[in-house]
Design a protein around this motif. Structure first.
Motif, PDB file in Angstrom:
ATOM      1  N   ALA A  15       0.842  -1.202   0.000  1.00 19.92           N
ATOM      2  CA  ALA A  15       0.000   0.000   0.000  1.00 19.92           C
ATOM      3  C   ALA A  15       0.877   1.252   0.000  1.00 19.92           C
ATOM      4  O   ALA A  15       0.577   2.234  -0.691  1.00 19.92           O
ATOM      5  CB  ALA A  15      -0.940  -0.016   1.204  1.00 19.92           C
ATOM      6  N   ALA A  16       1.970   1.226   0.737  1.00 15.21           N
ATOM      7  CA  ALA A  16       2.877   2.380   0.781  1.00 15.21           C
ATOM      8  C   ALA A  16       3.519   2.633  -0.585  1.00 15.21           C
ATOM      9  O   ALA A  16       3.680   3.786  -0.998  1.00 15.21           O
ATOM     10  CB  ALA A  16       3.949   2.156   1.843  1.00 15.21           C
ATOM     11  N   ARG A  23       1.005   4.266  -2.824  1.00  8.76           N
ATOM     12  CA  ARG A  23       0.880   5.696  -2.467  1.00  8.76           C
ATOM     13  C   ARG A  23       2.073   6.477  -2.990  1.00  8.76           C
ATOM     14  O   ARG A  23       1.923   7.570  -3.528  1.00  8.76           O
ATOM     15  CB  ARG A  23       0.767   5.865  -0.948  1.00  8.76           C
ATOM     16  N   GLU A  24       3.277   5.914  -2.825  1.00 11.03           N
ATOM     17  CA  GLU A  24       4.488   6.577  -3.302  1.00 11.03           C
ATOM     18  C   GLU A  24       4.427   6.830  -4.805  1.00 11.03           C
ATOM     19  O   GLU A  24       4.909   7.845  -5.301  1.00 11.03           O
ATOM     20  CB  GLU A  24       5.705   5.721  -2.966  1.00 11.03           C
ATOM     21  N   GLY A  77       1.715   7.398  -6.332  1.00  9.17           N
ATOM     22  CA  GLY A  77       0.559   8.253  -6.594  1.00  9.17           C
ATOM     23  C   GLY A  77      -0.625   7.504  -7.163  1.00  9.17           C
ATOM     24  O   GLY A  77      -1.425   8.072  -7.903  1.00  9.17           O
ATOM     25  N   PRO A 128      -4.036   4.663  -6.720  1.00 10.63           N
ATOM     26  CA  PRO A 128      -5.039   4.172  -5.762  1.00 10.63           C
ATOM     27  C   PRO A 128      -4.691   2.756  -5.303  1.00 10.63           C
ATOM     28  O   PRO A 128      -3.915   2.044  -5.954  1.00 10.63           O
ATOM     29  CB  PRO A 128      -6.341   4.191  -6.567  1.00 10.63           C
ATOM     30  N   PRO A 129      -5.287   2.320  -4.177  1.00  5.09           N
ATOM     31  CA  PRO A 129      -4.944   1.022  -3.604  1.00  5.09           C
ATOM     32  C   PRO A 129      -5.201  -0.180  -4.506  1.00  5.09           C
ATOM     33  O   PRO A 129      -4.586  -1.229  -4.323  1.00  5.09           O
ATOM     34  CB  PRO A 129      -5.821   0.931  -2.357  1.00  5.09           C
TER      35      PRO A 129
END
Length: 120
Positions: A38-39, A42-43, A45, A47-48
């Protein structure tokens, strides 16, 4: 696909690089993972639920000043998303394209320019 075969595809892509590129890839770790965390999504940019094929983590060449005694940059290639999104016959080509794409980021080339070059 067996993990060992996927790893060989990544190695083959790296071995096919021109010497002027591979010789400049100093202090870069190539990592193969099943899935992005998940990180990492996010890194990037994203969505999950996004499919992320690869990720460059580090300081691109053009942004480096005094770059001594640093941890290696990382290029991460994700097996699961590639296998789900690509026809099995096309996986070798897509792995190679993903490796080249992430190496492009290592050398400071952004996504827009990579798309222009056909490495999107």
């Amino acid at each position: 696909m067996e993990r060992s075969r996927f790893r060989r595809l990544v190695q083959r892509a790296l071995q096919s690089l021109p010497a002027e590129i591979s010789d400049r890839m100093v202090n870069v770790e190539i990592v193969i993972r099943r899935e992005p965390s998940a990180a990492e999504l996010r890194e990037a940019g994203l969505p999950p639920d996004a499919d992320l094929f690869g990720l460059y983590v580090g300081t691109p060449h053009p942004e480096r000043g005094d770059y001594q005694l640093t941890l290696p940059d990382r290029i991460v290639i994700y097996q699961g998303p590639l296998e789900r999104a690509v026809d099995p016959r096309d996986i070798p080509r897509e792995v190679a394209a993903t490796v080249v794409h992430e190496i492009g980021h290592h050398f400071g080339i952004d996504d827009e320019r990579l798309d222009e070059l056909g490495i999107g």
